[in-house]
Design a protein around this motif. Structure first.
Motif, PDB file in Angstrom:
ATOM      1  N   SER A   1      43.940  -7.356 -17.408  1.00  0.00           N
ATOM      2  CA  SER A   1      45.045  -6.583 -17.117  1.00  0.00           C
ATOM      3  C   SER A   1      45.890  -6.423 -18.536  1.00  0.00           C
ATOM      4  O   SER A   1      45.702  -7.648 -19.362  1.00  0.00           O
TER       5      SER A   1
ATOM      6  N   ASN B   1      49.990   0.211 -10.384  1.00  0.00           N
ATOM      7  CA  ASN B   1      49.021  -0.694  -9.802  1.00  0.00           C
ATOM      8  C   ASN B   1      47.512  -0.279 -10.744  1.00  0.00           C
ATOM      9  O   ASN B   1      46.594  -1.055 -10.796  1.00  0.00           O
TER      10      ASN B   1
ATOM     11  N   MET C   1      46.130  -2.240 -13.566  1.00  0.00           N
ATOM     12  CA  MET C   1      45.971  -3.861 -13.141  1.00  0.00           C
ATOM     13  C   MET C   1      44.237  -4.194 -13.052  1.00  0.00           C
ATOM     14  O   MET C   1      43.697  -3.242 -12.110  1.00  0.00           O
TER      15      MET C   1
ATOM     16  N   HIS D   1      43.558  -4.605  -9.374  1.00  0.00           N
ATOM     17  CA  HIS D   1      43.456  -3.224  -8.617  1.00  0.00           C
ATOM     18  C   HIS D   1      42.208  -2.568  -8.650  1.00  0.00           C
ATOM     19  O   HIS D   1      41.628  -1.902  -7.962  1.00  0.00           O
TER      20      HIS D   1
ATOM     21  N   ARG E   1      45.607 -12.762 -10.027  1.00  0.00           N
ATOM     22  CA  ARG E   1      46.701 -13.002  -9.743  1.00  0.00           C
ATOM     23  C   ARG E   1      46.730 -13.782  -8.310  1.00  0.00           C
ATOM     24  O   ARG E   1      46.042 -13.550  -7.440  1.00  0.00           O
TER      25      ARG E   1
ATOM     26  N   VAL F   1      53.121  -8.118 -13.100  1.00  0.00           N
ATOM     27  CA  VAL F   1      52.814  -7.169 -11.917  1.00  0.00           C
ATOM     28  C   VAL F   1      53.652  -6.106 -12.084  1.00  0.00           C
ATOM     29  O   VAL F   1      54.940  -6.307 -12.562  1.00  0.00           O
TER      30      VAL F   1
ATOM     31  N   TRP G   1      56.489  -4.459  -6.999  1.00  0.00           N
ATOM     32  CA  TRP G   1      56.406  -5.739  -6.467  1.00  0.00           C
ATOM     33  C   TRP G   1      57.591  -6.719  -6.502  1.00  0.00           C
ATOM     34  O   TRP G   1      57.690  -7.552  -5.630  1.00  0.00           O
TER      35      TRP G   1
ATOM     36  N   SER H   1      53.646 -11.446  -7.516  1.00  0.00           N
ATOM     37  CA  SER H   1      52.554 -11.685  -8.086  1.00  0.00           C
ATOM     38  C   SER H   1      51.384 -11.775  -6.655  1.00  0.00           C
ATOM     39  O   SER H   1      50.362 -11.078  -6.380  1.00  0.00           O
TER      40      SER H   1
ATOM     41  N   PHE I   1      51.608  -8.384  -4.668  1.00  0.00           N
ATOM     42  CA  PHE I   1      50.690  -7.533  -5.602  1.00  0.00           C
ATOM     43  C   PHE I   1      49.050  -7.929  -5.089  1.00  0.00           C
ATOM     44  O   PHE I   1      48.057  -6.965  -4.711  1.00  0.00           O
TER      45      PHE I   1
ATOM     46  N   CYS J   1      46.001  -5.711  -2.977  1.00  0.00           N
ATOM     47  CA  CYS J   1      44.461  -5.443  -3.463  1.00  0.00           C
ATOM     48  C   CYS J   1      43.546  -6.207  -2.305  1.00  0.00           C
ATOM     49  O   CYS J   1      42.678  -5.546  -2.087  1.00  0.00           O
TER      50      CYS J   1
END
Ligand code: CA
Ligand code: CA
Length: 475
Positions: free
Chosen positions: A157, A183, A186, A189, A215, A222, A226, A283, A286, A290
């Motif tokens: 990321s 997102n 990332m 993601h 994460r 993030v 989030w 995190s 997040f 995912c």
């Protein structure tokens, strides 16, 4: 409602009629289950289904837990990334592979020379293997490269140009903040989307897919949405009774001096406990999102009914409990991990409170998928507990951290035995925070002795020539 045991599922699958195939093609009628293994980095018990933090928001993992079997007393084999993952993927403990602290690659360890990773084992038994993100800490390199048929990617990321929140004298990884904006930027993601896309395919073999999210490992960057889920000013922090550390052996309290994490004193004196807690929870939410992307895609795919799902984290994480940060200890916050299975034939009535180890993942999946048993595996299959969570387990979950130190966690107790013979004993029925060390209380000697007999006798020496313990930060 008919509840199928796992053995029943395997039998019924073998007997399913297939009009397109000749009646004597018995072998080809056996439809093997697919496997989706989701591993998460540094996620402790702060998920809704384990109730480790009252404010953790993890709807997707909680929904999975509702339709699967939770192992609420599951523990890592080693409380640090490399060695925990080597243990899961090899199916053998640190006392066999010799990696008790952060460091060696799987393929470096001589004890693992002839031991197949779980991915290799499934591949050799007719599966196609897909893998992405952080699964083995160093990836599948060298002689392991052929274990994976297809990569789902391993990106990093983006990081901000300058540190966002960390004090200038902290390790670079120990930063956190709302970054990047979306997102889509990332890596986790993107990995989730790649896994989701793969489910749309029609594989000619059963698949074994491993998806490893980064994460909530630091740095805790993030996207802002989030962080916005939580009110930073009202977050619960762990209780910290002042005398807690007084009954601990002094030798292991120096752990903060050689780990890369900040000390509790550094966190508190900089006023960072609240905001680090906020970033860790953000995190987690997040990564939960995912996980949801992957699970939603599986659910709407043709593989939905034929895929067993296992989700685990490589170890726990302290956020101030026992005045410690991060991992590496043998206490509950470091060893306890989320572990759950879901899929065809797996019941979901109750959580299993019997001790389970991440070493058990490999033999459990081998049994669920009806593969030949492998003699090298040191864990025990959890299939009896998948069928009935009350089925007792004699063996405690054993965690080793740095050579010579072990924790033995039974259903109700934890015994820690350090290299120099010092001990801690906790009664989890009355003391889930492990505040009161009962090791010197004669009334618990029988319990202590019963656990002590599980202490590993023979232990492979630490593979690394220079231990992390040798680089003590003297202050
Ligand atoms: Ca980790
Ligand atoms: Ca204490």
């Amino acid at each position: 409602m008919i509840v199928l045991s796992l053995q029943c599922v395997a039998t019924i699958r073998a007997a399913e009629p297939s009009s397109a195939e000749p009646s004597n093609a018995e072998q080809s009628d056996v439809q093997q289950l697919n496997v989706l293994m989701i591993c998460i980095d540094d996620l402790n018990d702060w998920v809704g289904f384990l109730e480790g933090h009252p404010q953790a928001i993890t709807p997707h993992m909680d929904a999975l837990a509702k339709r699967g079997r939770i192992f609420s007393n599951a523990h890592c084999a080693v409380p640090v990334c490399t060695s925990s993952r080597v243990s899961v993927m090899s199916g053998v403990a640190a006392t066999t592979h010799g990696s008790y602290e952060i460091g060696p690659r799987y393929e470096e360890l001589p004890a693992l020379k002839n031991l197949p990773t779980i991915q290799r084992y499934f591949k050799d038994n007719g599966y196609v293997t897909l893998e992405g993100g952080k699964v083995l800490h160093h990836g599948f390199g060298g002689r392991l490269a052929g274990d994976i048929d297809r990569s789902l990617g391993r990106k990093r990321s983006p990081r901000p140009k300058k540190p966002m929140n960390r004090p200038s004298d902290w390790s670079g990884a120990w930063d956190w903040g709302a970054f990047p904006a979306t997102n889509a930027e990332m890596a986790d993601h993107q990995l989730a989307k790649n896994a989701a896309a793969a489910f749309k395919e029609d594989f000619d073999k059963p698949f074994f897919m491993t998806v490893g999210f980064f994460r909530p490992h630091v740095p805790l960057y993030v996207p802002p949405k989030w962080f916005d889920l939580y009110d930073a000013d009202s977050l619960s922090l762990p209780p910290d009774p002042k005398p807690d550390l007084n009954d601990l052996p002094k030798n292991f309290l120096t752990i903060n001096n050689y780990a890369v994490a900040p000390t509790h004193a550094e966190v508190v004196s900089n006023g960072k406990q609240q905001s680090l807690t906020h970033a860790y929870l953000a995190s987690i939410s997040f990564v939960d999102h995912c996980v949801g992307v992957v699970l939603d895609a599986l659910k709407s795919s043709q593989h939905s009914d034929d895929t067993v799902i296992v989700l685990w984290s490589d170890h726990g994480f302290h956020l101030g409990e026992k005045q410690h940060w991060a991992k590496r200890t043998l206490w509950e916050e470091s060893t306890r991990v989320p572990l759950l299975f879901a899929g065809p034939g797996i019941q979901h009535d109750k959580a299993c409170a019997e001790p389970a180890s991440l070493l058990d993942v490999y033999p459990t999946l081998v049994e669920i998928c009806n593969l030949p048993k492998s003699k090298h595996l040191e864990g025990l299959s959890l299939v009896p507990q998948l069928n009935d969570p009350a089925t007792s387990r004699d063996r405690p979950a054993i965690t080793s951290s740095y050579f010579g130190n072990h924790s033995l966690r039974s259903r109700d107790w934890r015994l820690i035995v350090y290299e120099d013979g010092a001990e801690e004993l906790y009664d989890h029925r009355n003391d889930p925070d492990e505040f009161l060390n009962l090791a010197s209380d004669p009334s618990h000697k029988a319990t202590r002795d019963q656990l002590f007999r599980w202490l590993p006798g023979k232990a492979a020496p630490e593979y690394k020539t220079t231990s992390e313990r040798s680089r003590v930060r003297l202050k």
